[in-house]
Design a protein around this motif. Structure first.
Motif, PDB file in Angstrom:
ATOM      1  N   GLY A 115       2.826  51.111  52.920  1.00  0.00           N
ATOM      2  CA  GLY A 115       4.031  50.659  52.226  1.00  0.00           C
ATOM      3  C   GLY A 115       4.170  49.150  52.208  1.00  0.00           C
ATOM      4  O   GLY A 115       4.472  48.548  51.166  1.00  0.00           O
ATOM      5  N   ALA A 116       3.921  48.515  53.355  1.00  0.00           N
ATOM      6  CA  ALA A 116       4.037  47.058  53.419  1.00  0.00           C
ATOM      7  C   ALA A 116       2.966  46.391  52.568  1.00  0.00           C
ATOM      8  O   ALA A 116       3.243  45.441  51.821  1.00  0.00           O
ATOM      9  CB  ALA A 116       3.938  46.588  54.872  1.00  0.00           C
ATOM     10  N   ALA A 117       1.720  46.890  52.667  1.00  0.00           N
ATOM     11  CA  ALA A 117       0.633  46.310  51.878  1.00  0.00           C
ATOM     12  C   ALA A 117       0.901  46.448  50.384  1.00  0.00           C
ATOM     13  O   ALA A 117       0.507  45.579  49.589  1.00  0.00           O
ATOM     14  CB  ALA A 117      -0.691  46.975  52.246  1.00  0.00           C
ATOM     15  N   SER A 118       1.581  47.516  49.982  1.00  0.00           N
ATOM     16  CA  SER A 118       1.912  47.701  48.571  1.00  0.00           C
ATOM     17  C   SER A 118       2.770  46.563  48.030  1.00  0.00           C
ATOM     18  O   SER A 118       2.728  46.254  46.839  1.00  0.00           O
ATOM     19  CB  SER A 118       2.659  49.026  48.368  1.00  0.00           C
ATOM     20  OG  SER A 118       1.864  50.131  48.725  1.00  0.00           O
ATOM     21  N   ALA A 119       3.555  45.958  48.912  1.00  0.00           N
ATOM     22  CA  ALA A 119       4.419  44.847  48.509  1.00  0.00           C
ATOM     23  C   ALA A 119       3.680  43.515  48.512  1.00  0.00           C
ATOM     24  O   ALA A 119       4.274  42.477  48.211  1.00  0.00           O
ATOM     25  CB  ALA A 119       5.635  44.772  49.432  1.00  0.00           C
ATOM     26  N   GLY A 120       2.408  43.523  48.867  1.00  0.00           N
ATOM     27  CA  GLY A 120       1.594  42.313  48.788  1.00  0.00           C
ATOM     28  C   GLY A 120       1.600  41.459  50.033  1.00  0.00           C
ATOM     29  O   GLY A 120       1.040  40.361  50.021  1.00  0.00           O
ATOM     30  N   VAL A 121       2.193  41.930  51.135  1.00  0.00           N
ATOM     31  CA  VAL A 121       2.244  41.141  52.364  1.00  0.00           C
ATOM     32  C   VAL A 121       1.057  41.489  53.253  1.00  0.00           C
ATOM     33  O   VAL A 121       0.415  42.528  53.080  1.00  0.00           O
ATOM     34  CB  VAL A 121       3.560  41.380  53.137  1.00  0.00           C
ATOM     35  CG1 VAL A 121       4.760  40.999  52.275  1.00  0.00           C
ATOM     36  CG2 VAL A 121       3.671  42.841  53.589  1.00  0.00           C
ATOM     37  N   ARG A 122       0.761  40.612  54.197  1.00  0.00           N
ATOM     38  CA  ARG A 122      -0.302  40.889  55.157  1.00  0.00           C
ATOM     39  C   ARG A 122       0.236  41.803  56.255  1.00  0.00           C
ATOM     40  O   ARG A 122       1.161  41.430  56.986  1.00  0.00           O
ATOM     41  CB  ARG A 122      -0.859  39.592  55.735  1.00  0.00           C
ATOM     42  CG  ARG A 122      -1.678  38.827  54.709  1.00  0.00           C
ATOM     43  CD  ARG A 122      -2.501  37.699  55.281  1.00  0.00           C
ATOM     44  NE  ARG A 122      -3.550  37.322  54.326  1.00  0.00           N
ATOM     45  CZ  ARG A 122      -4.440  36.360  54.505  1.00  0.00           C
ATOM     46  NH1 ARG A 122      -4.431  35.651  55.633  1.00  0.00           N
ATOM     47  NH2 ARG A 122      -5.352  36.096  53.597  1.00  0.00           N
ATOM     48  N   ALA A 123      -0.368  42.980  56.361  1.00  0.00           N
ATOM     49  CA  ALA A 123       0.096  43.990  57.307  1.00  0.00           C
ATOM     50  C   ALA A 123      -1.069  44.469  58.158  1.00  0.00           C
ATOM     51  O   ALA A 123      -2.226  44.423  57.747  1.00  0.00           O
ATOM     52  CB  ALA A 123       0.720  45.167  56.564  1.00  0.00           C
ATOM     53  N   MET A 124      -0.733  44.966  59.345  1.00  0.00           N
ATOM     54  CA  MET A 124      -1.763  45.321  60.313  1.00  0.00           C
ATOM     55  C   MET A 124      -1.302  46.469  61.188  1.00  0.00           C
ATOM     56  O   MET A 124      -0.103  46.641  61.434  1.00  0.00           O
ATOM     57  CB  MET A 124      -2.069  44.093  61.177  1.00  0.00           C
ATOM     58  CG  MET A 124      -3.135  44.287  62.238  1.00  0.00           C
ATOM     59  SD  MET A 124      -3.442  42.723  63.110  1.00  0.00           S
ATOM     60  CE  MET A 124      -2.863  43.136  64.738  1.00  0.00           C
ATOM     61  N   THR A 125      -2.274  47.250  61.661  1.00  0.00           N
ATOM     62  CA  THR A 125      -2.033  48.233  62.703  1.00  0.00           C
ATOM     63  C   THR A 125      -3.185  48.174  63.682  1.00  0.00           C
ATOM     64  O   THR A 125      -4.255  47.656  63.360  1.00  0.00           O
ATOM     65  CB  THR A 125      -1.899  49.658  62.124  1.00  0.00           C
ATOM     66  OG1 THR A 125      -1.461  50.560  63.150  1.00  0.00           O
ATOM     67  CG2 THR A 125      -3.220  50.160  61.563  1.00  0.00           C
ATOM     68  N   SER A 126      -2.966  48.667  64.876  1.00  0.00           N
ATOM     69  CA  SER A 126      -4.050  48.733  65.854  1.00  0.00           C
ATOM     70  C   SER A 126      -3.950  50.029  66.629  1.00  0.00           C
ATOM     71  O   SER A 126      -2.871  50.612  66.769  1.00  0.00           O
ATOM     72  CB  SER A 126      -4.001  47.534  66.815  1.00  0.00           C
ATOM     73  OG  SER A 126      -2.873  47.617  67.659  1.00  0.00           O
ATOM     74  N   SER A 127      -5.101  50.474  67.117  1.00  0.00           N
ATOM     75  CA  SER A 127      -5.139  51.698  67.900  1.00  0.00           C
ATOM     76  C   SER A 127      -6.474  51.744  68.640  1.00  0.00           C
ATOM     77  O   SER A 127      -7.267  50.808  68.575  1.00  0.00           O
ATOM     78  CB  SER A 127      -4.966  52.925  66.991  1.00  0.00           C
ATOM     79  OG  SER A 127      -4.727  54.084  67.763  1.00  0.00           O
ATOM     80  N   SER A 128      -6.691  52.830  69.349  1.00  0.00           N
ATOM     81  CA  SER A 128      -7.984  53.113  69.957  1.00  0.00           C
ATOM     82  C   SER A 128      -8.429  54.492  69.498  1.00  0.00           C
ATOM     83  O   SER A 128      -7.629  55.288  69.015  1.00  0.00           O
ATOM     84  CB  SER A 128      -7.897  53.052  71.483  1.00  0.00           C
ATOM     85  OG  SER A 128      -7.639  51.730  71.913  1.00  0.00           O
ATOM     86  N   SER A 129      -9.641  54.805  69.685  1.00  0.00           N
ATOM     87  CA  SER A 129     -10.404  55.858  69.031  1.00  0.00           C
ATOM     88  C   SER A 129      -9.634  57.105  68.576  1.00  0.00           C
ATOM     89  O   SER A 129      -9.613  57.408  67.376  1.00  0.00           O
ATOM     90  CB  SER A 129     -11.551  56.250  69.953  1.00  0.00           C
ATOM     91  OG  SER A 129     -12.288  55.091  70.313  1.00  0.00           O
ATOM     92  N   PRO A 130      -8.960  57.874  69.463  1.00  0.00           N
ATOM     93  CA  PRO A 130      -8.259  59.066  68.963  1.00  0.00           C
ATOM     94  C   PRO A 130      -7.154  58.716  67.972  1.00  0.00           C
ATOM     95  O   PRO A 130      -6.903  59.475  67.027  1.00  0.00           O
ATOM     96  CB  PRO A 130      -7.661  59.688  70.240  1.00  0.00           C
ATOM     97  CG  PRO A 130      -8.457  59.121  71.355  1.00  0.00           C
ATOM     98  CD  PRO A 130      -8.848  57.753  70.929  1.00  0.00           C
ATOM     99  N   GLY A 131      -6.522  57.557  68.171  1.00  0.00           N
ATOM    100  CA  GLY A 131      -5.475  57.125  67.253  1.00  0.00           C
ATOM    101  C   GLY A 131      -6.006  56.792  65.883  1.00  0.00           C
ATOM    102  O   GLY A 131      -5.349  57.046  64.865  1.00  0.00           O
ATOM    103  N   ILE A 132      -7.215  56.209  65.821  1.00  0.00           N
ATOM    104  CA  ILE A 132      -7.822  55.910  64.526  1.00  0.00           C
ATOM    105  C   ILE A 132      -8.118  57.201  63.779  1.00  0.00           C
ATOM    106  O   ILE A 132      -7.955  57.288  62.553  1.00  0.00           O
ATOM    107  CB  ILE A 132      -9.102  55.073  64.707  1.00  0.00           C
ATOM    108  CG1 ILE A 132      -8.768  53.703  65.305  1.00  0.00           C
ATOM    109  CG2 ILE A 132      -9.835  54.914  63.380  1.00  0.00           C
ATOM    110  CD1 ILE A 132      -7.926  52.798  64.417  1.00  0.00           C
TER     111      ILE A 132
END
Length: 354
Positions: free
Chosen positions: A66-83
């Motif tokens: 949703g955030a990326a759709s608005a053209g802003v720089r967005a990020m998430t992070s996780s570790s293996s099972p979360g990915i």
């Protein structure tokens, strides 16, 4: 560059993302990447950004969409099972041609596995990070400083090519502390974002961000066009480090934190009179196929070293294309190989030349 400061890998990466212009972070805690979320939770409110701990990894990746759709720089992070839980959303993001940054600080698996470092998500990152025909740009840093530097590059290339970028780190890099510096004069790439759904004020047609196309021929053309863009990435964005390959009889290939161990073993082998080189892929997609193929013309064999049962080794063998043998050495489940173990494999490989 700023003065050097001692920082943990996860926190340095988060600070780099902020300095790269990321103001929207959505995540969920899981070891060994939780410090990324914790750092963002402290810093984002102070700089007018958005930090949101979602109710699940699935929710977090769709918030990124949703955030990326608005053209802003967005990020998430996780570790293996979360990915793995994010994989559906990653495919939606790729199918919507949206830029973002996804961090995977890998841990042992499969399943819940353990919290120790691993590289067993290579196939997932480079081949199957979600359903359908698509790719991510995948960076594999080997130092905390490189985690910083590649974060800036990841955001820029995601914007340039309108596709997700992934940082493929591991628990060792995320938890270690090293001195780092940050660029003082960074300017984000000026990418065209006329596609963004950021309000039209009746001055332009509505923009629609979507990954659903019910006409097969329309979807096929979109995928074909997307893969034409991926070819541009392959031509222009491969990053690789080659050391002592010019005169090498044998070459060790390793990435990420494992490459540090491999380099120590290569140095010890050189001191024993063995002509050993090292190739370190910095982007694992696009993979440095041409560089490895060229090295295969002048050496007798390769040794691929990984913290897995063998995944990148498939790409090395494809690049070598049967010209010379490709051996493998790996530890898995969170066990970290030692320089002595790798040196032993090098000596075994080069045994006939001694």
């Amino acid at each position: 560059m700023t003065d050097r400061v001692l920082m943990k890998g996860n926190e340095a990466l988060a600070e780099a993302a902020i300095r790269a212009g990321c103001r929207h972070f959505f995540g969920y805690p899981i070891t060994p990447q939780t410090e990324v979320s914790a750092y963002m939770a402290k810093r984002m409110p102070k700089i007018g950004g958005t930090y949101l701990q979602a109710e699940s990894e699935i929710a977090a990746i769709n918030m990124v969409l949703g955030a990326a759709s608005a053209g802003v720089r967005a990020m998430t992070s996780s570790s293996s099972p979360g990915i793995s839980l994010k994989s559906e959303g990653i495919s939606y993001i790729a199918g919507s041609d949206l830029p973002c940054l996804i961090i995977n600080v890998m841990r042992g698996g499969p399943g819940l596995g353990g919290i120790q470092p691993s590289q067993a998500d290579y196939w997932q990152a480079t081949r199957a990070s979600g359903h359908g025909d698509f790719q991510n740009i995948v960076f594999a840093p080997s130092t905390v400083q490189e985690m910083v530097d590649l974060t800036f590059q990841a955001f820029d290339l995601a914007d340039k090519y309108r596709m997700p970028a992934m940082m493929l780190a591991d628990g060792m890099l995320g938890q270690m502390m090293e001195p780092v510096s940050f660029p003082e004069d960074y300017t984000p790439i000026q990418a065209d974002k006329s596609w963004a759904t950021n309000g039209h004020q009746n001055k332009r047609p509505h923009n629609i961000v979507n990954s659903l196309y019910l006409q097969a021929d329309e979807l096929e053309q979109l995928v074909v066009d997307r893969f034409a863009r991926y070819e541009q990435v392959k031509q222009n964005e491969v990053l690789v480090e080659c050391e002592n390959t010019e005169d090498a009889d044998y070459i060790v290939v390793a990435y990420g934190a494992t490459a540090r161990i491999a380099k120590a073993a290569v140095k010890a082998a050189r001191e024993k009179g063995l002509k050993i080189g090292c190739i370190r892929p910095i982007t694992v997609w696009p993979f440095p196929t041409e560089e490895i193929a060229a090295a295969a013309e002048g050496c007798k064999g390769f040794l691929c070293v990984e913290m897995s049962m063998g995944q990148m080794v498939d790409d090395v063998r494809l690049a070598v294309n049967g010209k010379v043998p490709v051996s493998f050495f790996g530890r898995t489940g969170g066990v970290i190989p030692t320089p002595a173990e790798v040196l032993g494999e090098i000596e075994k490989m080069a045994g006939g030349d001694r």
